[in-house]
Motif scaffolding. Structure first.
Motif, PDB file in Angstrom:
ATOM      1  N   VAL A  16       0.851  -1.177   0.000  1.00 55.14           N
ATOM      2  CA  VAL A  16       0.000   0.000   0.000  1.00 55.14           C
ATOM      3  C   VAL A  16       0.893   1.235   0.000  1.00 55.14           C
ATOM      4  O   VAL A  16       1.736   1.395   0.892  1.00 55.14           O
ATOM      5  CB  VAL A  16      -0.923   0.026   1.237  1.00 55.14           C
ATOM      6  N   VAL A  17       0.743   2.088  -0.981  1.00 53.59           N
ATOM      7  CA  VAL A  17       1.498   3.336  -1.061  1.00 53.59           C
ATOM      8  C   VAL A  17       0.803   4.363  -0.173  1.00 53.59           C
ATOM      9  O   VAL A  17      -0.361   4.702  -0.399  1.00 53.59           O
ATOM     10  CB  VAL A  17       1.576   3.853  -2.511  1.00 53.59           C
ATOM     11  N   VAL A  18       1.501   4.846   0.840  1.00 54.81           N
ATOM     12  CA  VAL A  18       0.919   5.824   1.752  1.00 54.81           C
ATOM     13  C   VAL A  18       1.560   7.197   1.610  1.00 54.81           C
ATOM     14  O   VAL A  18       1.107   8.156   2.244  1.00 54.81           O
ATOM     15  CB  VAL A  18       1.026   5.343   3.215  1.00 54.81           C
ATOM     16  N   ASP A  19       2.603   7.293   0.785  1.00 53.30           N
ATOM     17  CA  ASP A  19       3.288   8.568   0.579  1.00 53.30           C
ATOM     18  C   ASP A  19       3.780   8.611  -0.859  1.00 53.30           C
ATOM     19  O   ASP A  19       4.611   7.794  -1.261  1.00 53.30           O
ATOM     20  CB  ASP A  19       4.458   8.703   1.565  1.00 53.30           C
ATOM     21  N   SER A  20       3.251   9.537  -1.630  1.00 59.01           N
ATOM     22  CA  SER A  20       3.649   9.724  -3.016  1.00 59.01           C
ATOM     23  C   SER A  20       3.415  11.191  -3.360  1.00 59.01           C
ATOM     24  O   SER A  20       2.705  11.902  -2.641  1.00 59.01           O
ATOM     25  CB  SER A  20       2.812   8.827  -3.946  1.00 59.01           C
ATOM     26  N   PRO A  21       3.994  11.684  -4.461  1.00 63.10           N
ATOM     27  CA  PRO A  21       3.733  13.082  -4.842  1.00 63.10           C
ATOM     28  C   PRO A  21       2.241  13.375  -5.003  1.00 63.10           C
ATOM     29  O   PRO A  21       1.769  14.450  -4.616  1.00 63.10           O
ATOM     30  CB  PRO A  21       4.481  13.221  -6.168  1.00 63.10           C
ATOM     31  N   GLU A  22       1.506  12.421  -5.551  1.00 58.19           N
ATOM     32  CA  GLU A  22       0.069  12.639  -5.747  1.00 58.19           C
ATOM     33  C   GLU A  22      -0.659  12.736  -4.409  1.00 58.19           C
ATOM     34  O   GLU A  22      -1.526  13.607  -4.214  1.00 58.19           O
ATOM     35  CB  GLU A  22      -0.519  11.508  -6.587  1.00 58.19           C
ATOM     36  N   LEU A  23      -0.313  11.829  -3.479  1.00 61.87           N
ATOM     37  CA  LEU A  23      -0.956  11.856  -2.167  1.00 61.87           C
ATOM     38  C   LEU A  23      -0.574  13.117  -1.392  1.00 61.87           C
ATOM     39  O   LEU A  23      -1.413  13.703  -0.685  1.00 61.87           O
ATOM     40  CB  LEU A  23      -0.572  10.614  -1.370  1.00 61.87           C
ATOM     41  N   ARG A  24       0.664  13.553  -1.512  1.00 59.27           N
ATOM     42  CA  ARG A  24       1.082  14.783  -0.841  1.00 59.27           C
ATOM     43  C   ARG A  24       0.308  15.984  -1.381  1.00 59.27           C
ATOM     44  O   ARG A  24      -0.075  16.887  -0.619  1.00 59.27           O
ATOM     45  CB  ARG A  24       2.590  14.995  -0.998  1.00 59.27           C
ATOM     46  N   GLU A  25       0.079  16.001  -2.691  1.00 58.16           N
ATOM     47  CA  GLU A  25      -0.696  17.095  -3.279  1.00 58.16           C
ATOM     48  C   GLU A  25      -2.142  17.061  -2.780  1.00 58.16           C
ATOM     49  O   GLU A  25      -2.720  18.105  -2.441  1.00 58.16           O
ATOM     50  CB  GLU A  25      -0.661  17.002  -4.802  1.00 58.16           C
ATOM     51  N   MET A  26      -2.728  15.862  -2.726  1.00 55.73           N
ATOM     52  CA  MET A  26      -4.090  15.728  -2.202  1.00 55.73           C
ATOM     53  C   MET A  26      -4.167  16.200  -0.750  1.00 55.73           C
ATOM     54  O   MET A  26      -5.106  16.902  -0.357  1.00 55.73           O
ATOM     55  CB  MET A  26      -4.549  14.272  -2.295  1.00 55.73           C
ATOM     56  N   LYS A  27      -3.176  15.811   0.042  1.00 59.73           N
ATOM     57  CA  LYS A  27      -3.155  16.199   1.448  1.00 59.73           C
ATOM     58  C   LYS A  27      -3.058  17.713   1.595  1.00 59.73           C
ATOM     59  O   LYS A  27      -3.758  18.318   2.431  1.00 59.73           O
ATOM     60  CB  LYS A  27      -1.978  15.506   2.142  1.00 59.73           C
ATOM     61  N   ALA A  28      -2.195  18.333   0.798  1.00 61.10           N
ATOM     62  CA  ALA A  28      -2.053  19.790   0.859  1.00 61.10           C
ATOM     63  C   ALA A  28      -3.347  20.483   0.453  1.00 61.10           C
ATOM     64  O   ALA A  28      -3.766  21.468   1.081  1.00 61.10           O
ATOM     65  CB  ALA A  28      -0.898  20.236  -0.032  1.00 61.10           C
ATOM     66  N   ASP A  29      -3.982  19.983  -0.602  1.00 65.66           N
ATOM     67  CA  ASP A  29      -5.246  20.574  -1.054  1.00 65.66           C
ATOM     68  C   ASP A  29      -6.334  20.465   0.011  1.00 65.66           C
ATOM     69  O   ASP A  29      -7.180  21.352   0.144  1.00 65.66           O
ATOM     70  CB  ASP A  29      -5.719  19.898  -2.343  1.00 65.66           C
ATOM     71  N   ALA A  30      -6.320  19.357   0.780  1.00 63.62           N
ATOM     72  CA  ALA A  30      -7.314  19.156   1.838  1.00 63.62           C
ATOM     73  C   ALA A  30      -6.976  19.947   3.101  1.00 63.62           C
ATOM     74  O   ALA A  30      -7.819  20.062   3.998  1.00 63.62           O
ATOM     75  CB  ALA A  30      -7.430  17.668   2.175  1.00 63.62           C
ATOM     76  N   GLY A  31      -5.756  20.480   3.178  1.00 61.14           N
ATOM     77  CA  GLY A  31      -5.353  21.260   4.349  1.00 61.14           C
ATOM     78  C   GLY A  31      -5.081  20.432   5.580  1.00 61.14           C
ATOM     79  O   GLY A  31      -5.122  20.944   6.700  1.00 61.14           O
ATOM     80  N   ILE A  32      -4.765  19.137   5.408  1.00 57.61           N
ATOM     81  CA  ILE A  32      -4.510  18.256   6.547  1.00 57.61           C
ATOM     82  C   ILE A  32      -3.133  18.578   7.139  1.00 57.61           C
ATOM     83  O   ILE A  32      -2.137  18.633   6.421  1.00 57.61           O
ATOM     84  CB  ILE A  32      -4.584  16.782   6.128  1.00 57.61           C
ATOM     85  N   GLU A  33      -3.093  18.767   8.450  1.00 55.77           N
ATOM     86  CA  GLU A  33      -1.850  19.116   9.117  1.00 55.77           C
ATOM     87  C   GLU A  33      -0.879  17.930   9.140  1.00 55.77           C
ATOM     88  O   GLU A  33      -1.293  16.769   9.102  1.00 55.77           O
ATOM     89  CB  GLU A  33      -2.145  19.559  10.555  1.00 55.77           C
ATOM     90  N   ASP A  34       0.397  18.261   9.225  1.00 63.50           N
ATOM     91  CA  ASP A  34       1.407  17.214   9.257  1.00 63.50           C
ATOM     92  C   ASP A  34       1.408  16.524  10.621  1.00 63.50           C
ATOM     93  O   ASP A  34       1.034  17.102  11.638  1.00 63.50           O
ATOM     94  CB  ASP A  34       2.791  17.784   8.990  1.00 63.50           C
TER      95      ASP A  34
END
Length: 213
Positions: A38-56
């Protein structure tokens, strides 16, 4: 690209959680905890996370090996990845006051309570920290879910079912679920979720933690 290889979860407790998640509403299949990467960290997922405003995610302040000072049950020495990229977190390093919410994106009650959890985070996050743990293997769906409900508090992800299968801190069947952690790292309460208003969450937290909101 960060991958997690889930291990096969065995035992009645793990089966109970899987059945309980299956019963929740939504279009995402219940986690099967098989051996698929299961990929849990990728450029696409990081972009989705940033767009959703989820904190680190932020690792806890304690040495994970130092659990001798904890007066009762403690969080397990289990390292989980941050949903959509970010620092891994060893649960044993975390200290409270802390509220942990276990959830999955195919769980209707999880969706119902997440906006109230976000409101709690916005109002009281400086007093009581809030962390979500996504118990499934669909990170894209999880980020979409958090974004749709407006949840921006940090989210860990456990696609391997490691939290369910460990025995240091037994996890009851059913989602959503809460784990309440005191300032010294002691787990002072565990229960099913279903708290759908800010007031309910505030009452729950002040009942189990020595805090003033």
């Amino acid at each position: 690209m960060r991958r997690v290889r889930p291990a096969m979860v065995v035992g009645a407790l793990a089966l109970g959680v899987s059945v309980a998640v299956t019963a929740c509403d939504g279009g995402v299949p219940a986690p099967s905890f098989d051996s698929v990467d299961v990929v849990v960290d990728s450029p696409e997922l990081r972009e989705m996370k940033a767009d959703a405003g989820i904190e680190d995610c932020v690792p806890g302040p304690a040495d994970p090996a130092d659990r001798a000072d904890i007066s009762g049950k403690a969080l397990p020495p289990l390292t989980l990845a941050c949903l959509g990229g970010g620092p891994d977190v060893d649960l044993a390093s975390l200290r409270g006051p802390l509220l942990i919410n276990l959830w999955a994106s195919n769980c209707g009650p999880c969706r119902d309570e997440m906006p109230a959890l976000q409101e709690f985070h916005e109002r009281h996050g400086d007093v009581v920290s809030l962390i979500g743990i996504d118990l499934e293997k669909y990170p894209e769906a999880a980020i979409d879910f958090a974004g749709a409900t407006g949840a921006t508090y940090p989210q860990l992800v456990d696609p391997a079912g490691a939290l369910v299968s460990q025995r240091d801190l037994p996890i009851r069947p059913g989602l959503p679920q809460f784990i309440v952690v005191a300032a010294d790292g002691t787990v002072v309460h565990q229960s099913a979720g279903g708290l759908d208003s800010l007031g309910e969450i505030e009452d729950y937290v002040t009942t189990h933690l020595d805090v003033v909101l």
